[in-house]
Write an enzyme that holds these catalytic residues in place. Structure first.
Site, PDB file in Angstrom:
ATOM      1  N   GLU A   1      59.311  37.468  81.421  1.00 41.32           N
ATOM      2  CA  GLU A   1      58.044  38.176  81.664  1.00 41.32           C
ATOM      3  C   GLU A   1      57.948  39.292  80.621  1.00 41.32           C
ATOM      4  O   GLU A   1      58.756  40.221  80.629  1.00 41.32           O
ATOM      5  CB  GLU A   1      58.023  38.746  83.088  1.00 41.32           C
ATOM      6  CG  GLU A   1      56.690  39.240  83.572  1.00 41.32           C
ATOM      7  CD  GLU A   1      56.734  39.726  85.023  1.00 41.32           C
ATOM      8  OE1 GLU A   1      57.720  40.369  85.414  1.00 41.32           O
ATOM      9  OE2 GLU A   1      55.780  39.459  85.768  1.00 41.32           O
TER      10      GLU A   1
ATOM     11  N   HIS B   1      61.320  41.385  80.536  1.00 34.51           N
ATOM     12  CA  HIS B   1      61.864  41.328  81.886  1.00 34.51           C
ATOM     13  C   HIS B   1      62.507  39.972  82.106  1.00 34.51           C
ATOM     14  O   HIS B   1      61.804  38.979  82.327  1.00 34.51           O
ATOM     15  CB  HIS B   1      60.741  41.590  82.896  1.00 34.51           C
ATOM     16  CG  HIS B   1      61.176  41.530  84.328  1.00 34.51           C
ATOM     17  ND1 HIS B   1      60.355  41.128  85.338  1.00 34.51           N
ATOM     18  CD2 HIS B   1      62.382  41.773  84.898  1.00 34.51           C
ATOM     19  CE1 HIS B   1      61.020  41.161  86.489  1.00 34.51           C
ATOM     20  NE2 HIS B   1      62.257  41.557  86.233  1.00 34.51           N
TER      21      HIS B   1
ATOM     22  N   SER C   1      62.482  46.186  85.695  1.00 32.79           N
ATOM     23  CA  SER C   1      61.667  45.280  86.518  1.00 32.79           C
ATOM     24  C   SER C   1      60.647  46.056  87.333  1.00 32.79           C
ATOM     25  O   SER C   1      59.801  45.460  87.998  1.00 32.79           O
ATOM     26  CB  SER C   1      62.572  44.492  87.467  1.00 32.79           C
ATOM     27  OG  SER C   1      63.347  45.395  88.236  1.00 32.79           O
TER      28      SER C   1
ATOM     29  N   ASN D   1      57.082  40.303  90.436  1.00 33.03           N
ATOM     30  CA  ASN D   1      57.646  41.081  91.545  1.00 33.03           C
ATOM     31  C   ASN D   1      56.563  41.739  92.394  1.00 33.03           C
ATOM     32  O   ASN D   1      56.752  41.985  93.583  1.00 33.03           O
ATOM     33  CB  ASN D   1      58.617  42.135  91.011  1.00 33.03           C
ATOM     34  CG  ASN D   1      59.959  41.529  90.633  1.00 33.03           C
ATOM     35  OD1 ASN D   1      60.234  40.373  90.981  1.00 33.03           O
ATOM     36  ND2 ASN D   1      60.771  42.263  89.918  1.00 33.03           N
TER      37      ASN D   1
END
Ligand code: T1G
Length: 695
Positions: free
Chosen positions: A448, A436, A415, A486
């Site tokens: 993702e 991800h 991540s 993120n």
């Protein structure tokens, strides 16, 4: 065969008039389709050589609903309700022949028919609520008359698709057809004519309505039972009200009330946002430089490295899609623990009645555990889900490169780490990609997908298709710190930490974001996911966060340790404010020389959301995401952004990018900090009085 118009044809076959709609891709009820149906039915009624009429569709599916692309445009004749009225008023039986998905206006059209037949693989449903609407062509009045009010409430407020066999049991489908659908429908039509069966008008059937009148409290009970699920949404309440009208008003007045409630929703921001999101999700599947006909790699088996929380959840996705998985751990004890957790997850779903024991056994039969990395040499794709450490990942990818067959895709669930660097540890960087998953990996819909400089078109196309196969919504992004989701989350987290130092209460920050529509606020989310996860990542980067570090140093990792930002009574998951944490915060504020003050809800919301929007602008400027709407899909499916607000960039356009820009400048002068410097793209949009939609 007579062409009624360029989308609908009519043909008399064996004494039955067959009206066929052919309007790819999903036979949506555009103006032309509605006019064609009207003409086709009128042709059948006028045709003395036919005693019944079949309404069917060419292509992949029966009518999949109103044409969403027409929403917001002036209504055109004939309206759908008029067309359905003509069908129902026919003096010859009209039979809907259903395959694919009869949805929304498609099912409403079928409910205007006197009978419905379907192939077993078909599905029917009224998913308008997912578009922020309600069934606006009689669905809220007719469906309760067929299946009863309680089931109609469930189906209309959930929008779920009902498989034909279940619909048959519910009385929605009169007969399931084996073999050719139209032949079966014609045979059914001839049968009911021969038997002299009546013209069944659902609008005349009131026994189920009378039944509902005996339990007037059922609507409020339904509201209470689903309050959490419907929180923040407008459409479910209007769906309920419209079904209440079906019980309390005669049919025609109920139709009028339905139209009022539908029009309210159609004019509202939530419906616009949810319709925007419907198309955004489909746009996200398209990668501009990956042609639609890019050859796919056949994925018949998968390897998962790591049987921890993420690895186990990732494996479950493949098992549920019927793809065998070999899961690898370093020790038998870790492997056994990981497989035990997978079994427990499935068993919990079985105990809730949402999965059959037979299916659970089937899934588990596809799972093989091993401590030998070599055992995955023949799989078509490997997903690495081990410790978030670059050296460890590069070492494992070097080994995978040697062990796995040529052509196998090597994916990482990282991540935060640079996937170009991971790919460079192999001789096959074009086969390396980031997949991800979001925790819990077997639940969260977002996948993702992270392309490197070298990931090939075929690998990207394969992983986008694979995502859909395993029930995920894929969004392709590029490699940068935190990728897209993120990277934006970090901005919200940073502000949340600053807000509690400056005087906002933890529970106030969480409440403001919960009321905005998130499933929970950042602190409750940290306690749920485990504060130690981000703590370890910060340590790896040498990044300090005074309060977050302090609580982790006390072992307050969250729910799993009984305390985190909140404290938790034994056996309870309810967050309780904790004076210990307030002292930590006050101490940290003093050490940071921060003067604490009262902070308004408005300031909390803007400071948590606007830096995320600013970061989205940077992500788009840098080309890390393809579209603004892709970012919205990431945030709705990856972080629980309320779908009725469309997503961060949609929300920015709704608020006005210029207003956000001006607020950022105000925060910049009041608070300082680089996070308040507007991104050049944000400034450009603001100055041009444009929005993300104009990109
Ligand atoms: N209108 C216009 N275009 C539509 C459409 C629709 N209803 N449904 C799908 N498309 C397009 C979609 O954008 C895509 O286009 C292509 O078809 C394939 O779709 C009066 C008011 C039917 C289950 O909510 O759930 O009726 O990207 O990629 O995965 O009360 O599409 O190829 O250019 O999704 O196989 C109610 C919405 C409308 C159903 C097929 N109906 N559609 O899924 O393909 S409101 C719906 C779906 C209404 C009435 C009210 C799915 C599908 P492109 P796809 P799929």
């Amino acid at each position: 065969m007579t062409a009624i118009n360029d989308l609908v044809s009519y043909e008399a076959r064996d004494g039955v008039g067959v009206v066929t709609i052919d309007s790819p891709p999903v036979n949506a009820l555009s103006q032309g389709v509605r006019a064609g149906i009207k003409g086709g039915i009128e042709a059948g009624v006028a045709d003395n050589n036919v005693s019944a009429i079949v309404l069917t569709c060419a292509g992949r599916t029966f009518i999949a609903g109103a044409d969403i692309t027409e929403f917001g445009k002036p209504p055109t004749e004939p309206g759908l309700k008029e067309v359905i009225g003509i069908i129902e008023a026919s003096n010859k039986p009209v039979i809907a022949a259903i395959h694919g998905t009869a949805l929304g206006g498609g099912l409403e059209t079928a409910l205007g028919c006197h009978y419905r037949v379907a192939v077993a693989s078909a599905k029917v449903g009224l998913p308008e609520v997912k578009l922020g609407l309600l069934p606006g062509a009689g669905g809220t009045q007719r469906l309760p008359r067929v299946v009863g009010v309680p089931i109609a409430l469930d189906l209309i407020t959930s929008g779920e698709h009902v498989p034909a066999p279940k619909a048959h049991k519910l009385g929605l489908i009169d007969e399931l057809v084996d073999g050719d659908l139209v032949d079966g429908a014609i045979a059914f039509a001839k049968k009911i004519v021969a038997e002299g069966r009546p013209l069944v008008k659902i609008s005349d059937q009131n026994d189920k309505i009378e039944e509902a009148k005996k339990t007037p409290g059922l609507f409020d009970e339904f509201r209470k039972k689903n309050a959490r699920r419907f929180r923040g949404f407008e459409a479910p309440e209007n769906c309920i009200k419209s079904i209440e009208a079906a019980v309390n008003l005669p049919f025609d007045e109920g139709l009028v009330r339905e139209r009022e409630l539908f029009s309210e929703l159609l004019a509202g921001e939530q419906a616009k946002a949810q319709q925007y999101f419907f198309f955004s999700e489909r746009q996200a599947a398209k990668i501009p430089d990956v042609p639609k006909d890019t050859p796919l790699i056949d994925i018949k088996s998968a390897g998962v490295i790591g049987a921890g929380t993420m690895g186990g959840g990732i494996a479950m996705n493949f098992l549920q899609a019927g793809i065998p998985v070999i899961i690898v751990e370093t020790s038998q004890e870790a492997l056994d623990r990981g497989i035990e957790i997978i079994k427990k997850n499935y068993a919990a779903t079985v105990s809730k009645g949402r999965l059959s024991q037979e299916k659970m056994d089937k899934y588990l039969s596809l799972l093989t555990g091993t401590t030998q990395l070599e055992d995955i040499k023949d799989v078509d794709i490997v997903i690495e889900a081990i410790f978030e450490n670059m050296e460890v990942k590069k070492e494992i990818f070097g080994k995978l490169d040697k062990i796995c067959k040529q052509g196998a895709i090597l994916a990482t669930n990282t991540s935060t780490l640079d996937i170009d660097e991971i790919g460079a540890a192999t001789t096959r960087p074009e086969y390396v990609i980031g997949l991800h998953f979001f925790s819990p990996a077997n639940v969260m819909k977002l996948l993702e997908e992270v392309r490197t400089q070298k990931t090939s078109a075929s690998v990207m196309a394969t992983c986008m298709a694979l995502a859909k196969k395993i029930g995920k919504v894929p969004v392709m992004v590029r490699v940068c710190e935190g990728f897209t989701g993120n990277r934006m989350l970090a901005k919200r987290t940073d502000q949340a930490q600053k807000l509690i130092l400056e005087g906002a209460k933890i529970e106030d920050v969480d409440r403001v974001l919960y009321d905005f529509g998130f499933p929970m606020g950042p602190f409750a989310m940290g306690d749920l996911a485990g504060n130690d996860v981000s703590w370890r990542i910060r340590q790896g980067k040498g990044v300090k966060s005074p309060v977050a570090d302090a609580i982790c140093e006390l072992g307050r990792f969250g729910q799993k340790t009984g305390a985190g930002y909140y404290r938790y009574e034994a056996g309870s998951r309810t967050p309780q404010p904790d004076p210990v944490v307030e002292e930590i915060i006050e101490k940290a504020a003093k050490e940071a020389g921060v003067t604490r003050r009262k902070i308004t809800d408005e300031e909390i919301l803007k400071r948590c959301i606007y830096p995320m929007i600013n970061e989205a602008a940077k992500i788009l400027e840098e080309g890390m995401a393809t579209r603004a709407s892709d970012i919205d899909v990431i945030w709705v499916y990856g972080y629980g952004w309320p779908i009725y607000r469309g997503g961060p960039t949609r929300y920015a356009d709704h608020i006005g990018v210029e207003n956000i820009y001006n607020d950022m400048l105000r925060f910049k002068s009041a608070l300082g900090g680089e996070e308040w410097t507007p991104a050049p793209l944000l400034e450009k949009l603001a100055k041009e009085k444009k929005g993300f939609k104009d990109l």
